[in-house]
Enzyme design. Structure first.
Site, PDB file in Angstrom:
ATOM      1  N   ASN A   1      -0.363   1.217  -9.057  1.00 56.99           N
ATOM      2  CA  ASN A   1      -1.642   0.772  -9.630  1.00 56.99           C
ATOM      3  C   ASN A   1      -2.556   1.991  -9.730  1.00 56.99           C
ATOM      4  O   ASN A   1      -3.132   2.420  -8.734  1.00 56.99           O
ATOM      5  CB  ASN A   1      -2.238  -0.305  -8.695  1.00 56.99           C
ATOM      6  CG  ASN A   1      -3.612  -0.767  -9.155  1.00 56.99           C
ATOM      7  OD1 ASN A   1      -4.065  -0.425 -10.248  1.00 56.99           O
ATOM      8  ND2 ASN A   1      -4.270  -1.554  -8.303  1.00 56.99           N
ATOM      9  N   LYS A  48      -5.322   2.291 -11.136  1.00 55.60           N
ATOM     10  CA  LYS A  48      -6.752   1.924 -11.138  1.00 55.60           C
ATOM     11  C   LYS A  48      -7.492   2.708 -12.235  1.00 55.60           C
ATOM     12  O   LYS A  48      -6.912   3.004 -13.274  1.00 55.60           O
ATOM     13  CB  LYS A  48      -7.352   2.139  -9.748  1.00 55.60           C
ATOM     14  CG  LYS A  48      -6.538   1.402  -8.674  1.00 55.60           C
ATOM     15  CD  LYS A  48      -7.228   1.279  -7.352  1.00 55.60           C
ATOM     16  CE  LYS A  48      -6.322   0.526  -6.376  1.00 55.60           C
ATOM     17  NZ  LYS A  48      -6.936   0.324  -5.076  1.00 55.60           N
ATOM     18  N   HIS A  77      -6.525  -9.010  -8.247  1.00 59.59           N
ATOM     19  CA  HIS A  77      -6.682  -7.876  -7.321  1.00 59.59           C
ATOM     20  C   HIS A  77      -8.029  -7.996  -6.603  1.00 59.59           C
ATOM     21  O   HIS A  77      -9.023  -8.404  -7.206  1.00 59.59           O
ATOM     22  CB  HIS A  77      -6.605  -6.551  -8.095  1.00 59.59           C
ATOM     23  CG  HIS A  77      -6.516  -5.371  -7.183  1.00 59.59           C
ATOM     24  ND1 HIS A  77      -7.627  -4.849  -6.558  1.00 59.59           N
ATOM     25  CD2 HIS A  77      -5.462  -4.641  -6.751  1.00 59.59           C
ATOM     26  CE1 HIS A  77      -7.245  -3.838  -5.792  1.00 59.59           C
ATOM     27  NE2 HIS A  77      -5.941  -3.686  -5.891  1.00 59.59           N
ATOM     28  N   GLU A  91     -10.231  -5.938  -5.778  1.00 61.12           N
ATOM     29  CA  GLU A  91     -11.370  -5.224  -6.380  1.00 61.12           C
ATOM     30  C   GLU A  91     -11.975  -6.052  -7.516  1.00 61.12           C
ATOM     31  O   GLU A  91     -13.196  -6.075  -7.690  1.00 61.12           O
ATOM     32  CB  GLU A  91     -10.919  -3.837  -6.875  1.00 61.12           C
ATOM     33  CG  GLU A  91     -10.756  -2.871  -5.708  1.00 61.12           C
ATOM     34  CD  GLU A  91      -9.726  -1.769  -5.928  1.00 61.12           C
ATOM     35  OE1 GLU A  91      -9.326  -1.500  -7.074  1.00 61.12           O
ATOM     36  OE2 GLU A  91      -9.301  -1.180  -4.909  1.00 61.12           O
ATOM     37  N   GLU A 129      -2.166  -8.007  -0.132  1.00 60.66           N
ATOM     38  CA  GLU A 129      -2.955  -6.790   0.031  1.00 60.66           C
ATOM     39  C   GLU A 129      -4.146  -7.071   0.936  1.00 60.66           C
ATOM     40  O   GLU A 129      -5.188  -7.555   0.453  1.00 60.66           O
ATOM     41  CB  GLU A 129      -3.465  -6.308  -1.327  1.00 60.66           C
ATOM     42  CG  GLU A 129      -2.383  -5.929  -2.297  1.00 60.66           C
ATOM     43  CD  GLU A 129      -2.862  -4.865  -3.266  1.00 60.66           C
ATOM     44  OE1 GLU A 129      -2.302  -3.767  -3.260  1.00 60.66           O
ATOM     45  OE2 GLU A 129      -3.841  -5.113  -3.994  1.00 60.66           O
ATOM     46  N   GLY A 145      -7.063   1.474   0.166  1.00 61.26           N
ATOM     47  CA  GLY A 145      -7.790   2.727  -0.033  1.00 61.26           C
ATOM     48  C   GLY A 145      -8.472   3.237   1.220  1.00 61.26           C
ATOM     49  O   GLY A 145      -9.299   4.145   1.153  1.00 61.26           O
ATOM     50  N   SER A 171      -2.666   1.052   1.367  1.00 60.17           N
ATOM     51  CA  SER A 171      -2.347   2.336   1.985  1.00 60.17           C
ATOM     52  C   SER A 171      -0.866   2.492   2.313  1.00 60.17           C
ATOM     53  O   SER A 171      -0.509   3.062   3.342  1.00 60.17           O
ATOM     54  CB  SER A 171      -3.215   2.585   3.228  1.00 60.17           C
ATOM     55  OG  SER A 171      -4.595   2.580   2.869  1.00 60.17           O
TER      56      SER A 171
END
Ligand code: PGA
Length: 257
Positions: free
Chosen positions: A9, A11, A94, A96, A166, A172, A211
């Site tokens: 991904n 991003k 996702h 985010e 996730e 991150g 991560s």
């Protein structure tokens, strides 16, 4: 036997030059990594360019779609358009997007359904925040995210989908769920699906994301219910992404022995 899948991904990272380098590098390395499905998810604007640089060993996916077709939705991109430029997969839900772009349960379900209607395989992301984990809410949160989609799309829709667990606190941050923590949630997700449809639960691929790096990938991928990874930061470098793909291949080969 579930085939492992490693998805990068990217991003909102990269430039025209860097995504070409990344696509070329991953394509080259993937040629010696059979037994693993490898997918890259570039920013929308680079999809066609990246596709032109991918070999048959790497599949294209998108990070988002809009659940509508051929109408006045300024600035949006439909599932059919993604399919048209060669996408096979698309991320849905996702964290985010759930947190920053207000993708709520009904939007996530609508995107999931639109993706499948256009012939794409949605990668449905679920995961709890740090506060939710600390309050013992992990299972409740994951079940709600999953059941919202199952209620709208139907449990059979999971035959053509991938799930990504996730934990938001691991994305991150450099903090990774331990293999045991991740395995516990993956087993829980599988059990929810098995309760609805045994065969689908056994067959669906559940990726871990948060991560995942070359140095922790092998231990995570060795867990029985972890069927691959959704990789953010480590997918932006050819070497680290391919090292994770190689770890997946090693797991797949040792499982086959
Ligand atoms: P990360 O991102 O690997 O950088 O934690 C994973 C993701 O958000 O998909």
């Amino acid at each position: 036997m579930r085939k492992l899948l490693i998805a990068g991904n990217w991003k909102m990272n990269g430039s025209l030059t860097s995504v070409i380098q990344l696509a070329d590098g991953v394509s080259k390395g993937a040629a010696v990594l059979p037994d693993v499905d490898i997918v890259v998810l570039p920013p929308l604007v680079y999809l066609s360019t990246v596709q032109a640089h991918l070999s048959n060993y790497v599949m294209l996916g998108a990070q988002n779609l809009y659940p509508g077709d051929q109408a006045a939705f300024t600035g949006e991109v439909s599932a059919r358009m993604l399919k048209d430029v060669g996408c096979r997969y698309v991320l849905v839900g996702h964290s985010e997007r759930r947190a920053l772009m207000h993708d709520d349960f009904s939007k996530v379900s609508a995107k999931f359904i639109a993706a499948q209607a256009a012939g794409l395989t949605p990668i449905l992301c679920v995961g709890e925040t740090r506060a939710e984990r600390e309050q013992g809410q992990t299972e409740r949160v994951i079940a709600a995210q999953l059941e919202a989609v199952m209620a709208e799309a139907g449990v059979e829709s999971l035959a053509n989908a991938v799930i990504a667990y996730e934990p938001v606190w691991a994305i991150g941050t450099g903090l990774t769920a331990t293999p045991a923590q991740a395995q516990a949630v993956h087993a829980y997700i599988r059990q929810i699906i098995v309760k609805n449809q045994v065969d689908l639960g056994a067959a669906i691929r559940i990726l871990y994301g948060g991560s995942m790096k070359p140095d922790n990938a092998a231990a995570l991928l060795a867990e029985p219910d972890i069927d691959g990874g959704l990789i953010g930061g480590a997918s932006l470098e050819v070497d680290s992404f391919l090292a994770i793909c190689a770890a997946a291949r090693a797991t797949a080969t040792s499982d086959n022995c």
